[in-house]
Write a protein that holds these residues in place. Structure first.
Motif, PDB file in Angstrom:
ATOM      1  N   LYS A  73       0.746  -1.211   0.154  1.00  0.00           N
ATOM      2  CA  LYS A  73       0.327  -0.291   0.272  1.00  0.00           C
ATOM      3  C   LYS A  73       1.375   0.775   0.343  1.00  0.00           C
ATOM      4  O   LYS A  73       1.453   1.500   0.865  1.00  0.00           O
ATOM      5  N   VAL A  74       0.519   1.968  -0.787  1.00  0.00           N
ATOM      6  CA  VAL A  74       1.456   3.373  -1.349  1.00  0.00           C
ATOM      7  C   VAL A  74       0.433   4.852  -0.476  1.00  0.00           C
ATOM      8  O   VAL A  74      -0.847   4.113  -0.574  1.00  0.00           O
ATOM      9  N   TYR A  75       1.365   6.026  -0.229  1.00  0.00           N
ATOM     10  CA  TYR A  75       0.754   6.795   1.222  1.00  0.00           C
ATOM     11  C   TYR A  75       1.280   7.498  -0.471  1.00  0.00           C
ATOM     12  O   TYR A  75       2.712   7.772   0.512  1.00  0.00           O
ATOM     13  N   LEU A  76       1.421   9.082  -0.679  1.00  0.00           N
ATOM     14  CA  LEU A  76       1.873   9.834  -1.440  1.00  0.00           C
ATOM     15  C   LEU A  76       1.031  11.180  -0.564  1.00  0.00           C
ATOM     16  O   LEU A  76       0.218  11.086  -1.086  1.00  0.00           O
ATOM     17  N   ALA A  77       1.322  12.049  -0.744  1.00  0.00           N
ATOM     18  CA  ALA A  77       1.524  13.762  -0.448  1.00  0.00           C
ATOM     19  C   ALA A  77       2.264  14.753  -1.394  1.00  0.00           C
ATOM     20  O   ALA A  77       3.162  14.819  -1.491  1.00  0.00           O
ATOM     21  N   TYR A 136      -3.609  14.319  -1.168  1.00  0.00           N
ATOM     22  CA  TYR A 136      -2.867  12.845  -0.932  1.00  0.00           C
ATOM     23  C   TYR A 136      -3.269  11.768  -1.991  1.00  0.00           C
ATOM     24  O   TYR A 136      -5.035  11.320  -2.475  1.00  0.00           O
ATOM     25  N   TYR A 137      -2.544  10.704  -2.482  1.00  0.00           N
ATOM     26  CA  TYR A 137      -2.936   9.657  -2.789  1.00  0.00           C
ATOM     27  C   TYR A 137      -2.820   8.495  -2.544  1.00  0.00           C
ATOM     28  O   TYR A 137      -2.096   8.055  -1.760  1.00  0.00           O
ATOM     29  N   THR A 138      -3.603   7.124  -2.777  1.00  0.00           N
ATOM     30  CA  THR A 138      -3.295   6.584  -2.004  1.00  0.00           C
ATOM     31  C   THR A 138      -3.777   4.964  -2.716  1.00  0.00           C
ATOM     32  O   THR A 138      -4.700   5.682  -3.720  1.00  0.00           O
ATOM     33  N   SER A 139      -3.073   3.844  -3.124  1.00  0.00           N
ATOM     34  CA  SER A 139      -3.782   2.781  -4.159  1.00  0.00           C
ATOM     35  C   SER A 139      -1.926   1.580  -3.277  1.00  0.00           C
ATOM     36  O   SER A 139      -1.495   1.566  -2.493  1.00  0.00           O
ATOM     37  N   LYS A 163      -3.512  11.338   8.197  1.00  0.00           N
ATOM     38  CA  LYS A 163      -4.211  12.389   6.924  1.00  0.00           C
ATOM     39  C   LYS A 163      -4.028  11.343   5.917  1.00  0.00           C
ATOM     40  O   LYS A 163      -5.589  12.027   5.426  1.00  0.00           O
ATOM     41  N   ALA A 164      -3.309  10.772   4.837  1.00  0.00           N
ATOM     42  CA  ALA A 164      -3.633  10.187   4.022  1.00  0.00           C
ATOM     43  C   ALA A 164      -5.049   9.399   4.048  1.00  0.00           C
ATOM     44  O   ALA A 164      -5.491   9.303   3.416  1.00  0.00           O
TER      45      ALA A 164
END
Length: 195
Positions: A67-71, A83-86, A156-157
């Protein structure tokens, strides 16, 4: 001197054991710009074998979730982020395997929001059989210095990322786009909705 030396050795040994117990290591995370402003996230994984007592075979690790979390900064003055998750699921890896997992942000999203190639924050969470592994330094951006900041970022994500849900896609959901340099894909478990 000996009374200080023994606890240090014990601490080092337990640290090595903790590292050795992680079934899947995140070796590297990289971001690339592709044609038409698409952003590719590349995650290099390696399999250390299965430390579980209940493992079907000690050389195989199954049910791996990445699982990835980006901000990305939306407004620097007010410290607001998009925020983007996938996530993607890997069916199985064998001890010694090196595999890559890729995620993509569409170019029009990157263009609309003026996203640069590298996010301001990122984290890659690896779970095996539903249990999250210990956070790995190589799995997070350098500006996440401790577990408290990491937990705050993930929280937060998860809570604020709903507006961008499904925009960050694993490689097997992307079509009609040049995918960039791709190699060593694992066997994915796809849970797409079927009619």
């Amino acid at each position: 001197m000996k009374k200080y030396f023994a606890p240090i050795l014990t601490l080092l040994a337990s640290a090595l054991i903790m590292c050795a117990q992680e079934a899947i290591k995140v070796d590297r995370v990289d971001f690339n710009s592709l044609r038409d402003d698409w952003i590719q996230m590349e995650i290099e994984l390696s399999c250390e074998g299965n430390p579980s007592e209940e493992a079907r075979h000690k050389n195989f690790v199954e049910n791996i979730k990445v699982k990835v979390y980006l901000a990305y900064t939306r407004d620097a003055s007010s410290r607001e982020y998009d925020y983007y998750t996938s996530e993607a699921e890997i069916i199985i890896m064998e001890k010694g395997d090196d595999n890559n997992v890729y995620f993509y942000l569409p170019g029009l999203i990157a263009e609309r929001d003026n996203l640069k190639q590298d996010p301001d924050f990122y984290y890659v969470e690896v779970s095996v059989d539903g249990e999250a592994q210990k956070p790995q330094k190589t799995a997070m951006s350098s500006n996440i210095p401790n577990i408290d900041i990491l937990n705050s970022f993930v929280s937060k994500a998860d809570s604020e990322g709903a507006a961008n849900e499904h925009l960050l896609m694993p490689i097997y959901l992307v079509s009609g786009v040049e995918l960039g340099r791709v190699s060593k894909l694992p066997a994915f478990l796809r849970r797409d909705v079927r009619n």
